[in-house]
Design an enzyme around this catalytic site. Structure first.
Site, PDB file in Angstrom:
ATOM      1  N   ALA A  63       0.870  -1.177   0.000  1.00  0.00           N
ATOM      2  CA  ALA A  63       0.000   0.000   0.000  1.00  0.00           C
ATOM      3  C   ALA A  63       0.909   1.229   0.000  1.00  0.00           C
ATOM      4  O   ALA A  63       2.070   1.156   0.426  1.00  0.00           O
ATOM      5  CB  ALA A  63      -0.899  -0.020   1.224  1.00  0.00           C
ATOM      6  N   GLY A 108       0.725  -4.912   1.054  1.00  0.00           N
ATOM      7  CA  GLY A 108      -0.456  -5.018   0.199  1.00  0.00           C
ATOM      8  C   GLY A 108      -0.211  -5.807  -1.078  1.00  0.00           C
ATOM      9  O   GLY A 108      -1.150  -6.334  -1.673  1.00  0.00           O
ATOM     10  N   GLU A 111      -0.570  -9.310  -0.058  1.00  0.00           N
ATOM     11  CA  GLU A 111      -1.997  -9.469   0.265  1.00  0.00           C
ATOM     12  C   GLU A 111      -2.866  -9.578  -0.992  1.00  0.00           C
ATOM     13  O   GLU A 111      -3.790 -10.388  -1.038  1.00  0.00           O
ATOM     14  CB  GLU A 111      -2.456  -8.291   1.139  1.00  0.00           C
ATOM     15  CG  GLU A 111      -1.855  -8.356   2.551  1.00  0.00           C
ATOM     16  CD  GLU A 111      -2.045  -7.084   3.348  1.00  0.00           C
ATOM     17  OE1 GLU A 111      -1.736  -5.995   2.836  1.00  0.00           O
ATOM     18  OE2 GLU A 111      -2.506  -7.167   4.508  1.00  0.00           O
ATOM     19  N   GLU A 131       4.813  -4.859   7.607  1.00  0.00           N
ATOM     20  CA  GLU A 131       4.064  -3.771   8.253  1.00  0.00           C
ATOM     21  C   GLU A 131       4.494  -3.459   9.681  1.00  0.00           C
ATOM     22  O   GLU A 131       4.525  -2.289  10.075  1.00  0.00           O
ATOM     23  CB  GLU A 131       2.554  -4.073   8.228  1.00  0.00           C
ATOM     24  CG  GLU A 131       1.912  -3.917   6.863  1.00  0.00           C
ATOM     25  CD  GLU A 131       1.931  -5.185   6.026  1.00  0.00           C
ATOM     26  OE1 GLU A 131       2.706  -6.115   6.362  1.00  0.00           O
ATOM     27  OE2 GLU A 131       1.195  -5.254   5.036  1.00  0.00           O
TER      28      GLU A 131
HETATM   29  N1  CAA Z   1       4.538   3.110  -1.062  1.00  0.00           N
HETATM   30  C1  CAA Z   1       4.886   4.236  -1.714  1.00  0.00           C
HETATM   31  N2  CAA Z   1       5.958   4.329  -2.512  1.00  0.00           N
HETATM   32  C2  CAA Z   1       6.732   3.233  -2.631  1.00  0.00           C
HETATM   33  C3  CAA Z   1       6.430   2.032  -1.985  1.00  0.00           C
HETATM   34  C4  CAA Z   1       5.268   1.995  -1.173  1.00  0.00           C
HETATM   35  N3  CAA Z   1       4.878   0.883  -0.549  1.00  0.00           N
HETATM   36  N4  CAA Z   1       7.384   1.123  -2.286  1.00  0.00           N
HETATM   37  C5  CAA Z   1       8.244   1.752  -3.094  1.00  0.00           C
HETATM   38  N5  CAA Z   1       7.857   3.012  -3.320  1.00  0.00           N
HETATM   39  C6  CAA Z   1       8.530   4.041  -4.143  1.00  0.00           C
HETATM   40  C7  CAA Z   1       9.729   4.623  -3.435  1.00  0.00           C
HETATM   41  O1  CAA Z   1       9.320   5.646  -2.532  1.00  0.00           O
HETATM   42  C8  CAA Z   1      10.530   5.148  -4.584  1.00  0.00           C
HETATM   43  O2  CAA Z   1       9.964   6.368  -5.006  1.00  0.00           O
HETATM   44  P1  CAA Z   1      10.939   7.607  -5.418  1.00  0.00           P
HETATM   45  O3  CAA Z   1      11.726   7.106  -6.590  1.00  0.00           O
HETATM   46  O4  CAA Z   1       9.971   8.696  -5.737  1.00  0.00           O
HETATM   47  O5  CAA Z   1      11.802   7.851  -4.227  1.00  0.00           O
HETATM   48  C9  CAA Z   1      10.256   4.129  -5.674  1.00  0.00           C
HETATM   49  O6  CAA Z   1       9.066   3.433  -5.276  1.00  0.00           O
HETATM   50  C10 CAA Z   1      11.379   3.103  -5.803  1.00  0.00           C
HETATM   51  O7  CAA Z   1      11.587   2.531  -4.518  1.00  0.00           O
HETATM   52  P2  CAA Z   1      13.035   2.403  -3.850  1.00  0.00           P
HETATM   53  O8  CAA Z   1      13.913   3.525  -4.299  1.00  0.00           O
HETATM   54  O9  CAA Z   1      12.831   2.234  -2.381  1.00  0.00           O
HETATM   55  O10 CAA Z   1      13.543   1.063  -4.532  1.00  0.00           O
HETATM   56  P3  CAA Z   1      14.575   0.001  -3.924  1.00  0.00           P
HETATM   57  O11 CAA Z   1      14.879  -0.950  -5.023  1.00  0.00           O
HETATM   58  O12 CAA Z   1      15.688   0.670  -3.236  1.00  0.00           O
HETATM   59  O13 CAA Z   1      13.735  -0.786  -2.787  1.00  0.00           O
HETATM   60  C11 CAA Z   1      11.800  -1.921  -1.892  1.00  0.00           C
HETATM   61  C12 CAA Z   1      12.620  -1.568  -3.152  1.00  0.00           C
HETATM   62  C13 CAA Z   1      12.617  -2.837  -0.982  1.00  0.00           C
HETATM   63  C14 CAA Z   1      10.549  -2.629  -2.352  1.00  0.00           C
HETATM   64  C15 CAA Z   1      11.471  -0.614  -1.139  1.00  0.00           C
HETATM   65  O14 CAA Z   1      10.899   0.325  -2.065  1.00  0.00           O
HETATM   66  C16 CAA Z   1      10.496  -0.816  -0.035  1.00  0.00           C
HETATM   67  O15 CAA Z   1      10.860  -1.295   1.016  1.00  0.00           O
HETATM   68  N6  CAA Z   1       9.232  -0.408  -0.250  1.00  0.00           N
HETATM   69  C17 CAA Z   1       8.225  -0.483   0.779  1.00  0.00           C
HETATM   70  C18 CAA Z   1       7.762  -1.903   0.997  1.00  0.00           C
HETATM   71  C19 CAA Z   1       6.749  -1.956   2.118  1.00  0.00           C
HETATM   72  O16 CAA Z   1       7.064  -1.680   3.256  1.00  0.00           O
HETATM   73  N7  CAA Z   1       5.520  -2.350   1.792  1.00  0.00           N
HETATM   74  C20 CAA Z   1       4.436  -2.433   2.753  1.00  0.00           C
HETATM   75  C21 CAA Z   1       3.654  -1.164   2.788  1.00  0.00           C
HETATM   76  S1  CAA Z   1       2.516  -1.152   4.114  1.00  0.00           S
HETATM   77  C22 CAA Z   1       1.157  -1.978   3.571  1.00  0.00           C
HETATM   78  O17 CAA Z   1       1.105  -2.529   2.490  1.00  0.00           O
HETATM   79  C23 CAA Z   1       0.019  -1.960   4.539  1.00  0.00           C
HETATM   80  C24 CAA Z   1      -1.137  -2.822   4.219  1.00  0.00           C
HETATM   81  O18 CAA Z   1      -1.140  -3.988   4.445  1.00  0.00           O
HETATM   82  C25 CAA Z   1      -2.342  -2.188   3.733  1.00  0.00           C
END
Ligand code: CAA
Length: 263
Positions: A63, A108, A111, A131
């Site tokens: 998400a 998400g 999920e 999360e």
């Molecule tokens: N939400 C918003 N933006 C996201 C995102 C997310 N979940 N995941 C990645 N992005 C964006 C980053 O902010 C980045 O944007 P910018 O270029 O504008 O900075 C772009 O995608 C590329 O991401 P990274 O530079 O971080 O890429 P990376 O290769 O270094 O890392 C990754 C990849 C490990 C997937 C890392 O992006 C990451 O950890 N993302 C978050 C993963 C996460 O925690 N997901 C769970 C979200 S909570 C949820 O889903 C709750 C629920 O159950 C409803």
């Protein structure tokens, strides 16, 4: 649609979450567009769906953390409901949905894959529910579906530790059915979908409903659900053609059963 691509080849529809710059993270707009795309699927002609993500790196990275970061308690509940409603629509969609997981399937992303009937992935796929590391619980069904799909103990370990797992471990714990190279993934999903699409469509739909509805209840009620859906099939042309071909012992014809009902 800004963030969803939808294309149909034969009887197979492919939905691609197309927000590559944010690794296909799910914001409200993506969820709304996905919901509208599902509503618009032509169930007269499409018999199986594939869900995948745009690009070579990510299926869905979760998400949208930016959108969630400032939510109040009430807004967060509403956001959870928004995701849950779309994912439930996917889960109970009348025809099967195959998740072709082509990279990150985090939060998400994991999920939404679990709301699909079948998961296959590429060898670069990473699954996880990170999360608790963000100070929240999984919010789009992860606490419920992961425990049902793998085991309560494994789901608790993955969720409590926020540990990501690679494709081979996802396969070992039964989260995905098969692992392919990145090049092979979509062709494999399409081949599986085409194989499903050539079966009797009402039987496939009824089998999905029997499995899904049966899992919500105890065995005594579950087998009654199956009996009714099994019985329904005997009012279809496909049952008459399918069994007729078998009884005629015509091997060629048996292979050529062409289902012709799809409602
Ligand atoms: N939400 C918003 N933006 C996201 C995102 C997310 N979940 N995941 C990645 N992005 C964006 C980053 O902010 C980045 O944007 P910018 O270029 O504008 O900075 C772009 O995608 C590329 O991401 P990274 O530079 O971080 O890429 P990376 O290769 O270094 O890392 C990754 C990849 C490990 C997937 C890392 O992006 C990451 O950890 N993302 C978050 C993963 C996460 O925690 N997901 C769970 C979200 S909570 C949820 O889903 C709750 C629920 O159950 C409803």
């Amino acid at each position: 649609m800004d963030f969803i691509l939808y294309e149909v080849e034969g009887a197979v529809g492919t939905i691609t979450i197309n927000r590559e710059k944010a690794l296909n993270a799910l914001n409200s707009q993506v969820l709304d567009e996905l919901s509208a795309t599902l509503d618009a699927v032509d169930l007269e002609t499409v018999r199986c769906l594939i869900l995948t993500g745009a690009g070579a790196k990510s299926f869905v990275a979760g998400a949208d953390i930016g959108e969630m970061s400032t939510l109040t308690k009430a807004e967060a509940e509403a956001f959870g409901k928004k995701g849950n409603d779309v994912f439930r629509k996917l889960e109970t969609f009348p025809i099967p949905v195959i998740a072709a997981v082509n990279g990150f399937a985090l939060g998400g992303g994991c999920e939404i894959s679990m709301s699909c009937d079948i998961r296959i992935c590429s060898d670069n796929a990473i699954f996880g529910q990170p999360e608790v590391g963000l100070g929240i619980t999984p919010g789009f069904g992860g606490t419920q579906r992961l425990a049902r799909l793998v085991s309560p103990g494994m789901a608790k370990q993955l969720i409590y530790t926020a540990r990501n797992i690679k494709a081979d471990e996802a396969y070992r714990i039964g989260l995905v059915n098969a692992v392919y190279t990145q090049e092979e993934l979509l062709p494999a999903a399409k081949k599986m979908a085409a194989g499903i699409a050539m079966q009797a469509p009402i039987a496939v739909r009824n089998a999905k409903k029997a499995i899904n509805d049966g899992l919500q209840t105890d065995m005594d009620q579950a087998i009654v659900i199956e009996e009714k859906l099994f019985g329904d099939c005997f009012e279809t042309e496909d049952q008459k053609a399918g069994m007729g071909n078998f009884l005629e012992k015509d091997k060629e014809k048996k292979l050529k059963v062409v289902p012709f009902q799809n409602k």
